[in-house]
Design an enzyme around this catalytic site. Sequence first.
Site, short mmCIF file in Angstrom:
data_model
loop_
_atom_site.label_atom_id
_atom_site.label_comp_id
_atom_site.label_asym_id
_atom_site.label_seq_id
_atom_site.Cartn_x
_atom_site.Cartn_y
_atom_site.Cartn_z
N HIS A 171 43.71 -7.76 -15.73
CA HIS A 171 45.07 -6.94 -16.52
C HIS A 171 44.17 -6.39 -17.65
CE1 HIS A 171 48.28 -8.57 -14.17
NE2 HIS A 171 47.38 -9.59 -13.72
N GLU B 202 45.60 -4.26 -19.46
CA GLU B 202 46.70 -3.88 -20.35
C GLU B 202 46.80 -5.10 -21.58
OE1 GLU B 202 47.06 -5.11 -17.32
OE2 GLU B 202 48.89 -6.02 -16.99
N SER C 109 70.25 -12.37 -31.43
CA SER C 109 68.90 -12.23 -30.97
C SER C 109 68.63 -10.68 -30.64
CB SER C 109 68.64 -13.08 -29.62
OG SER C 109 69.47 -12.32 -28.78
N CYS D 212 45.70 -5.30 -10.62
CA CYS D 212 46.02 -6.53 -9.87
C CYS D 212 46.54 -6.28 -8.62
CB CYS D 212 46.75 -7.49 -10.76
SG CYS D 212 46.66 -9.35 -10.38
N LEU D 213 47.96 -6.63 -8.23
CA LEU D 213 48.52 -6.20 -6.98
C LEU D 213 48.35 -4.58 -6.60
CD1 LEU D 213 50.16 -7.20 -4.60
CD2 LEU D 213 52.22 -6.60 -5.98
N GLY E 185 64.23 -8.20 -33.28
CA GLY E 185 62.70 -7.76 -33.56
C GLY E 185 61.83 -8.69 -34.46
N THR F 2 75.56 -12.28 -42.53
CA THR F 2 74.32 -12.67 -43.00
C THR F 2 74.37 -13.92 -43.96
OG1 THR F 2 73.38 -10.46 -43.02
CG2 THR F 2 72.35 -12.11 -44.52
N1 GLN Z 1 50.40 -11.34 -5.96
C1 GLN Z 1 48.82 -11.12 -6.22
C2 GLN Z 1 48.26 -12.21 -6.41
O1 GLN Z 1 48.75 -13.20 -6.36
C3 GLN Z 1 48.81 -10.21 -7.33
C4 GLN Z 1 49.08 -10.82 -8.79
C5 GLN Z 1 49.17 -9.79 -9.83
O2 GLN Z 1 49.16 -8.61 -9.65
N2 GLN Z 1 49.36 -10.37 -11.22
O3 GLN Z 1 46.93 -12.28 -6.16
#
Ligand code: GLN
Length: 565
Positions: free
Chosen positions: A515, A517, A14, A389-390, A17, A193
Amino acid sequence: MQTKYVFVTGGVTSSLGKGIICASLGRLLENRGLRVTIQKFDPYINVDPGTMNPYEHGEVYVTDDGAETDLDLGHYERFLGVPTSQANNVTTGRVYLEVINKERNGAYLGKTVQVVPHIIDEIKHWMLKLGETEDYDVIITEIGGTVGDIEGQPYLEAIRQLRYELGPRNTLNIHLTLVPYLEAAGELKSKPTQHSVKTLLSFGLQPDILVCRMDRPLPDDVKRKLALFCNVEQRAVIAALDAESIYEVPLLMKEQGLDTIAVERLRMVEDFGARLLDAPDMDGWVRFLRQLKEPEGTVRIALVGKYILHQDAYKSICESFILAGAANGVEVQLDQILSDDITPENVESLLGDVSGILVAPGFGERGIAGKVEAIRFARENNVPFFGICLGMQCAVIEFARNVCGWKTAHSTEFDAETSHPVIDLMVEQKAISEKGGTMRLGSYTCKIQEGSKASEIYGRKTVKERHRHRYELNNVLRYKLAESGMLFTGVNPKRDLVEIVELPDLRFFIGVQFHPEYKSTVGNPHPLFNAFVKACIAHATDTNSLEKPKGPSQKKKRHLASAKM
Ligand code: GLN
């Protein structure tokens, strides 16, 4: 019009890539003017990776429609610039769930439900699903795991049947293997291979193309041997040499004609027209690569999180920095810092010389105190800060405690009894929380406040961003926070939920509940990452810490005093 199906399997080991090879082929075909998507079939029993520990599985990638998927889908989106969805990631667990639900509902009319034909039929149904939308000319299907794995067998049988049903002009098999160099023998070895292809053959599958991972150039005699013993055209033995950056792989594949062979074998000129004769225009990609490989300086940014031990746990964040760095002519050196380790005593020594601090998303209480401390340091020292987020929730907690003076302010995720629950479950969520499934997932609209930094960055009034969280900024305390100077510059218009927070007096202090990203692509880094990197460069220039380039690859530094789950 007949959709073309490319199946990509892996052999020998595994981690070769496969996802990058799929994404690279996809981009090359896309640049020939084809509509391409990539889907991944994972042979594990989890219905989706949503509940899997980031230590074991790496990042969970979230799509617009709220599917929690394998991180390879992130590569597909970044390389192709086209969004994916739940249909792009199917696991054995999901296949069985569908079949069992159908069985419970009587869909099989009392017949014995078996792997053959019912599970195989369900897999085939999912393999063809995106093709049936007629939105795509080419569907690339990556099969997770390695040929010979017990759990992968139904997928190989499904591919065999589809090849039989759709015919060789509409289906193509690519097999990715390892060709190791044996020091003692002084040569690259073709035997693993050969064995892997024999295993494939035992399932009735002959590969059309072999992509061979190796750490040095492939000599002609080994290439001839691979072709002869694996029954593959010699030009279809492609060497995938270790590359400095995954973004070089499309060009390496183009050089060896991977896309040309696919176009020929799938008779695309006959089916889609003579334009398919033209080589893909990769000029834009080459420009991007040049920016990536020839940065004018290095800027150091701290990524503060609790999953830093797994190299893929923050995959999309790391890639977003690579893309935003290239767009700004710098290499971003990410110092990954374990949040558990940060204390008021050592924060200065850990974060004192970085030009920006990103506090990562996450779940659970471990590392929260360190994250709050990192944010206090960023706020008090005007170091560019970006919370995701968090990370945003921790920024609100920090502000509530240290600016509003609510010393015990917290999120009810970590302290149900806090006097100031600045982050909390919404009332309607509390009602459903007993039933589980309370996560806010997928794309939601965010209205941006005019005149704010967010508005300047996005240049738009509304945006759509992806979510994966349960808790929200508490609207009951929101106005109190605002009185102390925190701005809420992005709001979900339907439910009045805070999406973006800012501290306007600082150079860059932004937290987002969503998010960003997940939405950076090659040539199009997310505007927030772009702006954050710019702010970090400005900070580095002011503090004379913009370093000369160290080299082409992104170096990561990790601070690990402890390593816990
Ligand atoms: N734990 C936090 C929540 O549930 C943030 C979640 C996260 O960062 N994706 O709201």
